[in-house]
Design an enzyme around this catalytic site. Sequence first.
Site, mmCIF file in Angstrom:
data_model
loop_
_atom_site.group_PDB
_atom_site.id
_atom_site.type_symbol
_atom_site.label_atom_id
_atom_site.label_comp_id
_atom_site.label_asym_id
_atom_site.label_seq_id
_atom_site.Cartn_x
_atom_site.Cartn_y
_atom_site.Cartn_z
ATOM 1 N N ASN A 9 30.515 -122.374 29.847
ATOM 2 C CA ASN A 9 29.452 -121.820 30.691
ATOM 3 C C ASN A 9 28.348 -122.872 30.799
ATOM 4 O OD1 ASN A 9 27.394 -120.407 31.908
ATOM 5 N ND2 ASN A 9 26.967 -119.083 30.142
ATOM 6 N N HIS A 90 25.542 -111.551 31.386
ATOM 7 C CA HIS A 90 25.081 -112.504 30.378
ATOM 8 C C HIS A 90 23.660 -112.122 29.969
ATOM 9 C CE1 HIS A 90 23.689 -116.187 28.502
ATOM 10 N NE2 HIS A 90 24.960 -116.506 28.329
ATOM 11 N N GLU A 92 21.091 -113.753 29.572
ATOM 12 C CA GLU A 92 20.036 -114.361 30.404
ATOM 13 C C GLU A 92 19.874 -113.595 31.714
ATOM 14 O OE1 GLU A 92 21.669 -118.317 30.143
ATOM 15 O OE2 GLU A 92 21.223 -118.275 27.999
ATOM 16 N N GLU A 162 28.059 -111.835 22.394
ATOM 17 C CA GLU A 162 27.109 -112.935 22.235
ATOM 18 C C GLU A 162 25.792 -112.397 21.686
ATOM 19 O OE1 GLU A 162 28.163 -116.412 25.026
ATOM 20 O OE2 GLU A 162 26.965 -115.011 26.198
ATOM 21 N N GLY A 168 22.183 -120.701 21.931
ATOM 22 C CA GLY A 168 21.382 -121.922 22.045
ATOM 23 C C GLY A 168 20.478 -122.204 20.853
ATOM 24 N N SER A 207 26.222 -120.443 20.027
ATOM 25 C CA SER A 207 26.260 -121.615 19.149
ATOM 26 C C SER A 207 27.652 -121.936 18.603
ATOM 27 C CB SER A 207 25.245 -121.479 18.004
ATOM 28 O OG SER A 207 23.927 -121.443 18.523
#
Length: 244
Positions: A9, A90, A92, A162, A168, A207
């Site tokens: 991604n 997602h 985000e 996730e 991140g 991660s």
Amino acid sequence: MKKPIAAANWKMNGRSDEVIAFAKALSEITTNGEKIFAPPAAYLTTAQAYNSGFALAAQTACENADGAFTGEISMPMLKDIACQYVIIGHSERRAIYGENDKVIFAKIQAAFTNGLTPILCIGETDKENQSGETEAVLTRQLKLASEGLSGEQKQKIVIAYEPVWAIGTGRTPSIDDIQAIHQKIRYLFSQNDDTISASVRILYGGSVKPDNAKAIFALADVDGGLVGGASLTIDSFEKIIKAL
Ligand code: PGA
């Protein structure tokens, strides 16, 4: 039967020369699993032009097919360029663009209607994790899909767990926690249907790196990974593919 997945991604990163180089190199990597590349929407057709061996994914798409939705890209358009997967929900998209479980479910349905396979992302925030709400959050995020999809769709969909606090950040849950949560997700989603439980692929994301991929992918209920930062260079993503 059930192929593990390594999905890259790229989020909003990269330019055409990098997309082309990555698509060419990714095509060459051999694996018994499935390689998926989700470049920015502007480069989907670029990646596709250099694709000789991976599945193309969009990072999001609209729940509507056509019309006055400035800036959006529809599932029929993705189908038109032979995109096979679409990432939906997602964290985000949920946090920055306000996508809720209802619109996310509409997108999942639109994906299936157009022959695309949705990759549904779920996961709790740090705060929810700290206050012991993880299971309640995941149950809520899975509810519409687990109740509203057909058995066949439930076998086909890909779920990506996730934890938002792992994305991140370089932090991941412990190996034991990853397995326990994936097992729980499989149980919650399949609702005692053994065929669904055996077929649905549940990826871990947050991660994933070359040095932790092997241990994570070896877990019984983990069927691969959705990878952000460590997918931006082909060397590190190749190591992750090889860990499948
Ligand atoms: P990360 O992102 O690998 O950079 O943590 C994963 C994701 O957001 O899909």
